[in-house]
Design a protein around this motif. Structure first.
Motif, PDB file in Angstrom:
ATOM      1  N   SER A 209       0.819  -1.222   0.000  1.00 33.83           N
ATOM      2  CA  SER A 209       0.000   0.000   0.000  1.00 33.83           C
ATOM      3  C   SER A 209       0.846   1.263   0.000  1.00 33.83           C
ATOM      4  O   SER A 209       0.426   2.303  -0.511  1.00 33.83           O
ATOM      5  CB  SER A 209      -0.951  -0.001   1.202  1.00 33.83           C
ATOM      6  OG  SER A 209      -0.223   0.050   2.421  1.00 33.83           O
ATOM      7  N   SER A 210       2.054   1.189   0.563  1.00 31.46           N
ATOM      8  CA  SER A 210       2.944   2.357   0.590  1.00 31.46           C
ATOM      9  C   SER A 210       3.831   2.434  -0.652  1.00 31.46           C
ATOM     10  O   SER A 210       4.597   3.389  -0.800  1.00 31.46           O
ATOM     11  CB  SER A 210       3.832   2.315   1.837  1.00 31.46           C
ATOM     12  OG  SER A 210       4.742   1.225   1.775  1.00 31.46           O
ATOM     13  N   ALA A 211       3.731   1.421  -1.520  1.00 30.00           N
ATOM     14  CA  ALA A 211       4.578   1.352  -2.725  1.00 30.00           C
ATOM     15  C   ALA A 211       6.054   1.428  -2.350  1.00 30.00           C
ATOM     16  O   ALA A 211       6.852   2.123  -2.990  1.00 30.00           O
ATOM     17  CB  ALA A 211       4.200   2.451  -3.712  1.00 30.00           C
ATOM     18  N   TYR A 212       6.423   0.689  -1.320  1.00 27.85           N
ATOM     19  CA  TYR A 212       7.779   0.789  -0.777  1.00 27.85           C
ATOM     20  C   TYR A 212       8.845   0.489  -1.832  1.00 27.85           C
ATOM     21  O   TYR A 212       9.806   1.243  -1.975  1.00 27.85           O
ATOM     22  CB  TYR A 212       7.931  -0.175   0.409  1.00 27.85           C
ATOM     23  CG  TYR A 212       9.333  -0.219   0.971  1.00 27.85           C
ATOM     24  CD1 TYR A 212       9.743   0.682   1.936  1.00 27.85           C
ATOM     25  CD2 TYR A 212      10.265  -1.165   0.509  1.00 27.85           C
ATOM     26  CE1 TYR A 212      11.036   0.657   2.438  1.00 27.85           C
ATOM     27  CE2 TYR A 212      11.558  -1.196   1.005  1.00 27.85           C
ATOM     28  CZ  TYR A 212      11.944  -0.283   1.969  1.00 27.85           C
ATOM     29  OH  TYR A 212      13.222  -0.302   2.459  1.00 27.85           O
ATOM     30  N   ARG A 213       8.691  -0.620  -2.559  1.00 30.45           N
ATOM     31  CA  ARG A 213       9.744  -1.016  -3.499  1.00 30.45           C
ATOM     32  C   ARG A 213       9.917   0.013  -4.619  1.00 30.45           C
ATOM     33  O   ARG A 213      11.036   0.364  -4.992  1.00 30.45           O
ATOM     34  CB  ARG A 213       9.407  -2.391  -4.089  1.00 30.45           C
ATOM     35  CG  ARG A 213       9.342  -3.515  -3.079  1.00 30.45           C
ATOM     36  CD  ARG A 213      10.671  -3.782  -2.407  1.00 30.45           C
ATOM     37  NE  ARG A 213      10.527  -4.806  -1.360  1.00 30.45           N
ATOM     38  CZ  ARG A 213      11.519  -5.254  -0.600  1.00 30.45           C
ATOM     39  NH1 ARG A 213      12.737  -4.749  -0.755  1.00 30.45           N
ATOM     40  NH2 ARG A 213      11.303  -6.175   0.302  1.00 30.45           N
ATOM     41  N   GLN A 214       8.804   0.496  -5.150  1.00 31.71           N
ATOM     42  CA  GLN A 214       8.883   1.488  -6.218  1.00 31.71           C
ATOM     43  C   GLN A 214       9.534   2.768  -5.713  1.00 31.71           C
ATOM     44  O   GLN A 214      10.413   3.343  -6.372  1.00 31.71           O
ATOM     45  CB  GLN A 214       7.488   1.777  -6.761  1.00 31.71           C
ATOM     46  CG  GLN A 214       7.446   2.871  -7.809  1.00 31.71           C
ATOM     47  CD  GLN A 214       6.026   3.211  -8.226  1.00 31.71           C
ATOM     48  OE1 GLN A 214       5.095   2.440  -8.008  1.00 31.71           O
ATOM     49  NE2 GLN A 214       5.847   4.384  -8.809  1.00 31.71           N
ATOM     50  N   ARG A 215       9.117   3.227  -4.540  1.00 33.75           N
ATOM     51  CA  ARG A 215       9.662   4.461  -3.984  1.00 33.75           C
ATOM     52  C   ARG A 215      11.134   4.297  -3.624  1.00 33.75           C
ATOM     53  O   ARG A 215      11.922   5.245  -3.754  1.00 33.75           O
ATOM     54  CB  ARG A 215       8.846   4.892  -2.763  1.00 33.75           C
ATOM     55  CG  ARG A 215       7.436   5.352  -3.142  1.00 33.75           C
ATOM     56  CD  ARG A 215       6.532   5.434  -1.921  1.00 33.75           C
ATOM     57  NE  ARG A 215       6.982   6.418  -0.947  1.00 33.75           N
ATOM     58  CZ  ARG A 215       6.583   6.437   0.323  1.00 33.75           C
ATOM     59  NH1 ARG A 215       5.739   5.509   0.767  1.00 33.75           N
ATOM     60  NH2 ARG A 215       7.013   7.372   1.142  1.00 33.75           N
ATOM     61  N   ARG A 216      11.523   3.121  -3.171  1.00 33.49           N
ATOM     62  CA  ARG A 216      12.934   2.878  -2.860  1.00 33.49           C
ATOM     63  C   ARG A 216      13.793   3.106  -4.106  1.00 33.49           C
ATOM     64  O   ARG A 216      14.832   3.787  -4.045  1.00 33.49           O
ATOM     65  CB  ARG A 216      13.098   1.449  -2.336  1.00 33.49           C
ATOM     66  CG  ARG A 216      14.526   0.934  -2.264  1.00 33.49           C
ATOM     67  CD  ARG A 216      15.412   1.710  -1.308  1.00 33.49           C
ATOM     68  NE  ARG A 216      15.058   1.515   0.084  1.00 33.49           N
ATOM     69  CZ  ARG A 216      15.591   2.207   1.089  1.00 33.49           C
ATOM     70  NH1 ARG A 216      16.458   3.178   0.839  1.00 33.49           N
ATOM     71  NH2 ARG A 216      15.227   1.980   2.331  1.00 33.49           N
ATOM     72  N   GLN A 217      13.371   2.576  -5.239  1.00 32.81           N
ATOM     73  CA  GLN A 217      14.143   2.750  -6.470  1.00 32.81           C
ATOM     74  C   GLN A 217      14.144   4.210  -6.913  1.00 32.81           C
ATOM     75  O   GLN A 217      15.167   4.734  -7.371  1.00 32.81           O
ATOM     76  CB  GLN A 217      13.573   1.847  -7.570  1.00 32.81           C
ATOM     77  CG  GLN A 217      13.741   0.361  -7.294  1.00 32.81           C
ATOM     78  CD  GLN A 217      15.193  -0.016  -7.019  1.00 32.81           C
ATOM     79  OE1 GLN A 217      16.115   0.379  -7.765  1.00 32.81           O
ATOM     80  NE2 GLN A 217      15.409  -0.763  -5.940  1.00 32.81           N
TER      81      GLN A 217
END
Length: 784
Positions: free
Chosen positions: A421-429
């Protein structure tokens, strides 16, 4: 006796405001309109006097001379008392001795009360208290945790929890790391400072209006200092303007001083602290010094751990024994430590005695393992979230280092949901790419979990009582041992009672907490207010329902199973009566419409000597994902976004719980970022008000704050309607901000170096972390 089914949800079409609905706080309108009465708003009784105390100006000293002649002669002064005027107990330590109500021969912190004054006005009392002439013989003062550790100076003996052979496990691991951290304290900064109003009664007793989370303790200690039996003292709490643990033990000394002055003068006495006096005179969250030594494999899985947590307790034990215990329990947070040792020290310093604060040592304990998770990730070149997920409790890895089995595994799925829900992986990149392009502004991202045990660590406190009355018009009054400090406990208990009788919550009123209605109450703390008092109220309701059901069955000649309470009505076979008509009928037939209730938490036990047991009934789980941006030239930063997912079980009141989660997170963020307690080398607190002590403001809050409750996660334990506690666990979500700051600074090293960052992570400390990271990078580039 009829038993209310706790494992079934409330019918969708039912009475208004029952459990599970977002009912507004019972005092919301009073708060916002300014009509809510606090201690200083109560009408002044005739002959009211005001109290103040004279403070020590030395951190540790013998008192050679205490000249109070100028105090006695000051305008408006009616009475002055010292330790010699205390007719009963001088020591009012809440658990262990060490807290004299007034200093006698020795002082052990700056701000310790020496004497007390009663005067005709608040200003006159404060001015008079400053006129004493005190001569001291200074003694060596120990101020810091490190000094106390070096001198082996403790308020209580240290303890240890151990499983297996951690030394051998660490030595045999592929990788080893060591680390340490300094965790700052925190001022409670409740809006209403400490206050009480004590009135002598006609029978030689005292009635105490107190702003306390523990009215029974106030009652007991006032009785003891006056040399009276406890039944001669009554304590009442309608509401507090915030508490956060700071009014669990710290309210009692004020009540004792005011009661002593009321006894001497025969007049009512009010004692309220100014903000500066409150900050100097009362305890705070313990600051800690923590260390770790861990061994782990190539994947980042911890094989062995040796952890140490040491709290600055101040000059007396207060609640420090249990607080450091909880830091030890939560030193693993949500992670399985197979071969592990946790040692806890209770360091004595000549500073004000630190006390309970939201989380009660748990946050300080969690910090050391969360630092280790980040450090392992940087050492191995992995994402910190992957290291955290790898080390979570799970099947076959579900027993804590202190022996409690984690029976309800919630976190793996909760974290997976938040990760999506936080889009962690996308935001990490995206953040990695952004940091590579921007040489000055660096962003950081962290997702950290919380697993917090629910129960008092002192077993005897896990009990509660309640009193429920139904009046002949069908209205209901409830009294219980819990106190209201803005957290919504009263409305939650009202909802529990409304659900039990299936009537609108508007029919239920919760009256002020009073020791002559429900005796021997536990403090409202440990996130157990709703669990304990809700269950006690429910027990009282079930007793009343049992009598009402038996009466209906007998009077209308139907089986008891054909008697049903629903939507403000009572269905008795083919008969249907309104709630109020049925209650009137029951009264006319002399059926009891009142009952007390009681609840004691089951299953819990703990052996302190062995360091093993089950100290908690269950655990509450949550996680937060925070994003920050750091200016690497100045150390300044902003929190840009935070996503939170919290497990409240079957929430009693989702609206109240959401407010607790938001507020807890912001308060935890403040603890780790802006709130800095500064002491001089002599032990004098230099941050004594909002001009020098920075709590979070609206401008500090993340502009994008997304909070959700985990769905379909009822408590497996038989708590009240299978809800889970909410008060303290959200506080630790602020760790995600601290971890994100470290992540942003680590980007300067291409995420190869884990920067040191003690808390609070002020811009100065963040800039120091930037400097250390750049120094490490330079050393690597120069082959050093």
């Amino acid at each position: 006796m009829r038993k209310l089914p706790l494992n079934t949800p409330t019918p969708a079409h039912s009475a208004l405001g029952v459990v599970g609905t977002g009912v507004e706080h019972d005092s919301a309108w009073l708060h916002t309109s300014g009509q809510a009465r606090y201690i200083d708003d109560l009408p002044a009784p005739e002959g009211l006097l005001h109290a103040a105390v004279g403070h020590s100006e030395q951190a540790h000293a013998w008192i050679l001379e205490l000249d109070l002649s100028r105090v006695h002669a000051s305008p408006g002064v009616v009475a002055v008392i010292t330790a010699a005027d205390v007719p009963g107990h001088l020591d009012i330590g809440p658990v262990f001795p060490g807290d004299p109500v007034l200093a006698q021969d020795t002082v052990e912190h700056i701000g310790q009360p020496l004497f007390a004054v009663a005067a005709t006005s608040h200003e006159a009392a404060r001015k008079a208290a400053r006129k004493a002439i005190v001569k001291y013989q200074p003694l060596e003062a120990v101020i810091t945790v490190q000094d106390a550790l070096e001198q082996q100076l403790f308020v209580r003996p240290g303890r240890r929890q151990q499983r297996g052979d951690p030394d051998q496990a660490i030595a045999g691991a592929c990788h080893q790391l060591k680390g340490q951290q300094h965790i700052g304290g925190q001022e409670h900064f409740y809006l209403e400072s400490q206050a009480c109003l004590v009135e002598p009664t006609e029978d030689g007793g005292m009635f105490v209006h107190t702003s306390s989370q523990h009215p029974s303790e106030v009652q007991k200690l006032v009785a003891e200092v006056l040399g009276l039996p406890i039944h001669c003292v009554q304590a009442e709490v309608r509401r507090m303007g915030g508490g956060f643990g700071g009014k669990e033990t710290q309210a009692a000394p004020l009540a004792c001083v005011a009661a002593l002055l009321a006894r001497v003068t025969g007049c009512p006495v009010k004692y309220r602290l100014s903000r500066s006096d409150d900050m100097v005179q009362t305890g705070k969250r313990h600051d800690f010094f923590n260390t770790y030594h861990i061994g782990f494999d190539d994947s980042g899985l911890i094989k062995g751990a040796d952890l140490m947590v040491a709290g600055r307790c101040g000059y007396s034990p207060d609640l420090s024994d249990a607080i450091v215990d909880r830091a030890m329990f939560h030193a693993c947070n949500a992670y399985y430590l197979d071969q592990a040792r946790v040692v806890g020290h209770r360091c004595k310093t000549h500073t004000v005695s630190n006390t309970a604060f939201r989380g009660f040592g748990g946050p300080q304990g969690m910090m050391i393992i969360e630092q280790a998770m980040d450090d392992i990730a940087r050492h191995l070149g992995k994402d910190p979230l992957d290291i955290r997920k790898l080390n979570l409790f799970g099947p076959g890895r579900d027993v804590s280092h202190y022996g409690q089995t984690i029976e309800q595994q919630v976190l793996p799925e909760l974290i997976a949901q938040l990760e999506r829900s936080s889009a962690y992986r996308q935001r990490r990149q995206e953040i990695i790419a952004l940091n590579a392009r921007n040489p000055v502004l660096k962003r950081g991202l962290a997702l950290t979990p919380v697993q917090f045990g629910i129960s008092f660590t002192a077993k005897h406190l896990n009990q509660a009582g309640a009193l429920v009355h139904i009046y002949t018009d069908g209205s209901i009054q409830v009294n219980h041992g819990g106190t209201e400090m803005g957290q919504g406990l009263y409305i939650k208990v009202a909802q529990v009672v409304a659900t039990a009788f299936q009537v609108d919550v508007a029919r239920v009123k919760v009256s002020a907490t009073r020791t002559d209605k429900v005796p021997n109450t536990s403090p409202t703390a440990a996130s157990s207010g709703s669990d304990l008092n809700g269950m006690a109220a429910l027990d009282a309701c079930e007793k009343i329902l049992g009598g009402l059901t038996a009466f209906a069955s007998s009077h209308w000649n139907v089986p008891e199973e054909h008697v049903r309470f629903h939507a403000n009505q009572v269905h008795i076979g083919d008969h249907c009566l309104s709630w109020e008509d049925f209650i009137q009928t029951a009264y006319m037939h002399r059926i009891s419409l009142s009952s007390s209730g009681f609840y004691a938490t089951p299953k819990i036990h703990y052996d302190h000597d062995a360091g093993q047991g089950r100290p908690f009934l269950y655990y509450t789980n949550s996680a937060a994902c925070s994003e920050v941006v750091v200016d690497t030239l100045t150390g300044e930063y902003r929190v840009l976004r935070t996503d939170i997912l919290h497990d409240a079980g079957r929430s009693l009141n989702p609206a109240i719980d959401m407010g607790q989660i938001e507020g807890g997170f912001i308060q935890g963020m403040g603890w780790l970022t802006t709130e800095e307690l500064v002491y001089s080398a002599e032990g004098r607190l230099l941050t004594t008000g909002p001009a020098t002590y920075k709590i979070p403001a609206v401008s500090d809050c993340p502009p994008d704050l997304r909070v959700a409750l985990l769905k379909d996660s009822p408590n497996h334990e038989a708590t009240v309607f299978h809800s889970k506690a909410v008060g303290e666990p959200p506080f630790m979500l602020g760790i995600s901000v601290w971890s994100a700051l470290r992540d942003a600074v680590s980007s300067l090293s291409d995420y190869r170096f884990s920067p040191p960052l003690d808390t609070p992570a002020t811009p100065e400390r963040v800039l120091n972390a930037v400097t250390e990271t750049r120094r490490w990078v330079n050393q690597q580039e120069n082959g050093q």
